[in-house]
Design an enzyme around this catalytic site. Structure first.
Site, PDB file in Angstrom:
ATOM      1  CB  SER A 183      75.787 -13.902  10.812  1.00 41.39           C
ATOM      2  OG  SER A 183      76.913 -13.190  11.243  1.00 41.39           O
ATOM      3  CG  HIS A 232      76.888  -9.722  14.776  1.00 38.35           C
ATOM      4  ND1 HIS A 232      78.220  -9.807  15.125  1.00 38.35           N
ATOM      5  CD2 HIS A 232      76.520 -10.991  14.431  1.00 38.35           C
ATOM      6  CE1 HIS A 232      78.637 -11.061  14.981  1.00 38.35           C
ATOM      7  NE2 HIS A 232      77.614 -11.800  14.571  1.00 38.35           N
TER       8      HIS A 232
END
Lengths: 421, 421, 421, 421
Positions: C296, C343
């Site tokens: 990410s 997340h």
């Protein structure tokens, strides 16, 4: 579709002239077939093919027999021409002489059948036509020969590579399900509720092969029960009100019925491929499956016993059945029993015999109620198939072998010669 | 799929024995083919077919040529056996003698090809194999003869009755669209945007034939423009930023590109069926459509002019093109131009000629930029096809005929004999 | 479809009278909306809904703002009526008083939006309408309030139970693939070839959620790489000419890009469901998969460093990034970094940090090229989600924790207060 | 699917801890619902939703009633909070105060129902839950009020824009066909053969609406007969051995049966949309169709006659039926007959009456065998609907009007007041 067929009708009518159209409807079917063989035009070819199939479809048996005789006699191979082409090719091999030989050695009726197949829906119509030929041509040598041409083309068209395996479930369209009801040949399906019991519970499966050109017509199907342990009777498998097993709990897949659906595909064998494919797919889906067996009828048992003049008691039946399956042959060292020939030819073994396993009227009449499990060990089917095909070796479990041995005393009075018929 | 193929691998490995497997990988491709022809077993047959196709696929050209020679020489028809079987059948016609004759007169390589086709994906592999054969066997008589066996079987397998017509649109899966880009043979598609301009606007259509055993591979496709009036140039049809016509407003469907996709299907003709089917479907969908025309290249024009030694000026080109299409023949009275042979053979007429119609480099090189409209009058295609096939009659509009007549003065200096080549 | 819409046009035209139709086209959009709210008729309702959507679609921004103000001001809840209905229901609870209360406390614009949604294709048009509202209404309190009504209805319509997960592959229709190209928000897809590298190799997967009423519009999609080990850089994942891994060999699934597609669905969260569903499906398909991680971006890192006045060297970046992710909060104890919020809110942990992991211009600008793996341990996501939601607990691997601790010396000069913004 | 659900089970079990799982199974359904309302976590939310639905599904009626009371009483709107939020919003309108007002004025049970709907298959389960509520809550004011929340959400979820029209044919999956058999409410389908007669012949059609989240459950269906002329009796339409009409020959489409399938969708109206859509589609397919009519029962006729004390003879029945349909009202000026209310509300007219039209036991009991054709003139339905909705105007053919007038003498003895009940 209606607009479309109207349009096509208009197109063809005007294109080919009303006079000629009129002609056609008055001319015999045989002339249309001759025209189809000789036309160079794709459009007129399609139209002629449509006419021939439509006219054949509405013809009575006498007209159909006449049509078949026309094919058999006027579209046969010409031996003189074939011999000349063969000589020319042998003398001067080339693309041109080989082409001429191929053309001369193939009877024109094969090309006729291919041309008939160019229109939509023709494949099914041709399969039906062969079913008529088999029915009407039996015992007539030239029609039996003609059948070989159909069979030759069908083997090519119904090649395994073209077939599609589809599961048959309670979500399957009703028009296909009603064919499953109609075609079931081993254990009759007597209602939609009976059918539901065979396809809806999670421990019951059914699979069929289809051909893309006949998408609504199953070619062959197999019914499978997922069980714990190997079952020894068929009626409990089909019973109403039975509690279903969770599929992942099953350790055994039982092929309890296999039915060919198309009389016109006789001699084109799908069963071996079907069983192997279904077994492979089920093994991938359900990792706990440890065994693939059949629960099969023994259709010829009682007839053989009667023919051989063997007196029997119920107690002895499984032993006699074991002997019958293992030792009674017809020509070419093949087992006399057709179901045994099929499964042994696929590489299965005779695994177990069960008395009182099929209590239906048919089951009692065929085999005194005895049924047999053939077992498919996928790791060894190829090897067993080879042994069976080469030497006629029939594989069986030790239990079945000793059962067969125990039948010896009862065979004393058996008529000579019978076992090999 | 992975689990499945793992499983199959395991099944076969153990079933046939590691030793034997090992054998196979060391034995030549030709031996595997021989084994496949002679095995009775379906399972070992499948395995062998898989091996043969995989080995052929990874072979180099030399090995492929060797394989083809093996088929050509060791799996050819045996003339002596064929003659004996023919004699036997002629002497005593019966199912048995006929079966023997059919078997003896067909070269074993046809059965080999059928057996190769039993596994999934084999059809496409065999089409690719024939493409190799055509490429590698050119000019080698026995390989050219071998090709006839492939062609014979493919004609049967790719029968019109088995083909499926599917529209190609911007909703079509990308893996098929990229093949359309690759296979376009007439007017190159140079990007995804160019493709989009041919399939997404509502006045642009594309249709392809597919075979069920090769569901991701178009066999042939046609690109269609819906227009008002008959267009006289191709670049405007493909232009960027063009305003699309509402489909129901169109009075003309223009077939501006037809491409065969599979080199291995050379000689198996799909174009006639495709055009007729698409025209019929479009006519049903769009009732105002009054005309079906092509906008076609004239690939052989400049080459013929050069060969014939005809001096030319741009002004004269359409007249010379008209003469070329109507009067210049090759053997068997067929037009010299291959595109003309195709459309006239389908029953179309030469409708109009246009100068400056294809300004691409290719268009200028082939025909000095001249293009032609062939017109399909669905009510008369059958009749015209017959006239063309029987007498070589070439139908043309009065305008094209007088255009062709106007070319006579320019032909004075043409080399003798050329027109009929 | 053309015939159909012609027919409908005719039906409506005559049914409602040309005069009235004419009226409509002259009347302001706001009046049509008022009429739609007050009509009792389903047919006229459909017609009005069609008109409102078409008129809005062709309106300019000024007209759209006016329309939104009309909804905000004239179709708002009426406090007096709501209060009266509330009192009546409180005084005498019954089905009738409750119904009146529900009616009075819901602003009529909610019913308007529901009625607009009754025609085909309306859902997508309403999502686009909300995108306009978000864009044009920013900072305008009554339009921001109006947005809550859209959001309220969309939450109900885009309920997880209605969404469909579909794989995006090279077999996906081109019109959907081009939207994937357009909507990719993390790592730009710069061509069809780039797209192909993300969906065609067997170790690359892509999945999207769709809504049945918008079948051609992905709502959100995730791109996944199947790898051996956890990757520490994104460019190698997207490289040309990369050798693909056999999918069953992979031990790690890397979610390297998640993109929301519809601006008009802002605030309706799909990402958590998508990741969980995809992870569950992949785990079922590939039993060797042992880890689910992301690769990410850290979009806010450089901005925070700059704002906090922290001097940096490349060597220190991962440590500062670890500190940033674990300790820098905005209001409500949530991490400042939006991707981290997402997340961690799903129950993932901060697993590892990588310098030089995104060398694109964007990657360098956002985070100096640092990227982060969040790890999803499906057995513990629920528990971690709860801890994060309840106490703001941020789970991290020991390595990341000690990395963050090592950043302390560098934070001496950081501006006060920044970390908690 | 089994592997998948096993996996999920494992995931959740470990993720949330066996202890807690154990807790749940011991805690009352109501507590689970409370937990679902208050959780912030999507994963725990899914798990709780699954538990609530499963537990409700296996609960008995007493437990279901208790659950409904819990929703009605503990998840109701809080008047004090709603009033405070309303005041705050009225005082200072802003996004924040509006959001607070929306939250406070919506009862928490609506959010509960939305959260229950997040898991696969939940929509059908919630529809079944409402069917229970309607059955068990009748006459209980707070449960009748609760029903309004279900209804409110269902109106949004079962919006016309989300529904899919699908033809029901003999190719439809058997699991859907058996539901058609079960749900037919007007003219009982007594076997699969009876069903076949209604869906297989080319002059018989059936169409149903489906919702994407309940793909195997028809919501409503209509059966259509294509005829020449308007039929005056229903049994001939359903007769065995009837010769089918070629569909393009039909000039009339007869809607002879419309059945709602889901008790839990009571009050969500689909019939109007279904009839309009089917009529429009049939008109597009079959250009010769000139009329759309029903052949409808008159369910309340005999009951009204009895209640009104009207002596009758068979000869007079159609006249009395005409009077009943045109003049006998219940409150709000609507026709007393429910079928009349439906079709007149859709914009149809009373076209013709037929004695002896339904000779079944039910038909005789309801209406003495009289049936009625309502006619849909698509060009005028909108206008007629408006007149009916606004003024209660009942459109009828001149013949029906004069038939109704002829009934006046027979009404002399009718009880006062009855006609308006």
């Amino acid at each position: 579709m209606t607009v479309l067929s109207d349009l096509l009708a208009a197109v063809f009518e005007r294109g080919l002239g009303a006079a000629r159209q009129g002609d056609w409807s008055r001319r015999p079917l045989e002339e249309l077939a001759d025209a189809l063989i000789s036309t160079q035009g794709q459009t007129s070819g399609h139209l002629l093919a449509e006419q021939v199939l439509a006219r054949f479809n509405s013809a009575d048996d006498a007209a159909r027999i006449a049509f078949f005789h026309h094919l058999a006699e006027h579209m046969n191979v010409d031996p003189a021409a074939a011999r000349a082409a063969l000589n020319a090719y042998e003398g001067t091999p080339s693309r041109a002489t080989y082409r001429a030989f191929l053309a001369a050695s193939e009877p024109p009726r094969q090309e006729l059948i291919r041309r008939l197949n160019q229109i939509e829906g023709a494949t099914g119509a041709l399969v039906a036509m062969r079913a008529d030929l088999l029915r009407l041509g039996q015992g007539v040598p030239e029609l039996e020969a003609l059948d070989l041409d159909f069979r030759h083309l069908f083997k090519s068209w119904f090649n395994r590579g073209f077939l599609v395996l589809r599961p048959i479930t309670w979500q399957t369209p009703a028009d296909i399900l009603e064919k499953i009801i109609a075609y079931e040949a081993v254990h009759t399906i007597d209602s939609w509720e009976d059918l539901r019991r065979r396809v809806q519970p999670e421990d019951r499966r059914c699979f069929a092969f289809f051909h893309p050109a006949m998408p609504d017509e199953p070619l062959i199907f197999v019914e499978v029960a997922l069980t714990r342990g190997i079952p020894g009777a068929v009626q409990p498998l089909l019973a109403e009100g039975r509690a279903a097993l969770a599929a992942p709990e099953a350790d055994t897949a039982v092929f309890y019925s296999i039915s060919n659906c198309q009389a016109g595909l006789a001699g084109i064998s799908f069963g071996n491929s079907l069983i192997k494919q279904v077994a492979t797919d089920l093994a991938a889906e359900l990792p706990r499956l440890a065994r693939f067996v059949t629960l099969s009828p023994i259709p010829g048992l009682m007839e053989w016993l009667k023919g051989a003049g063997i007196a029997l008691t119920d107690a002895d039946l499984p032993a006699l059945a074991a002997h019958y399956l293992l030792n009674v042959k017809r020509r070419a060292a093949a087992p006399r029993d057709p179901v045994a020939r099929f499964h042994l030819g696929n590489g299965a073994i005779v695994h177990a015999l069960h008395a009182g396993a099929d209590l239906s009227q048919k089951g009692r009449a065929q085999s005194g109620g005895v049924m047999v499990n053939y077992l498919y060990d996928l790791r060894r089917t190829a090897e067993r198939h080879e042994a069976f095909a080469t030497d006629g070796t029939i594989a069986a479990s030790p239990a079945v072998k000793s059962l067969a041995a125990s039948a010896q005393p009862m065979l004393k009075g058996a008529l000579d010669g019978e076992p090999t018929v």
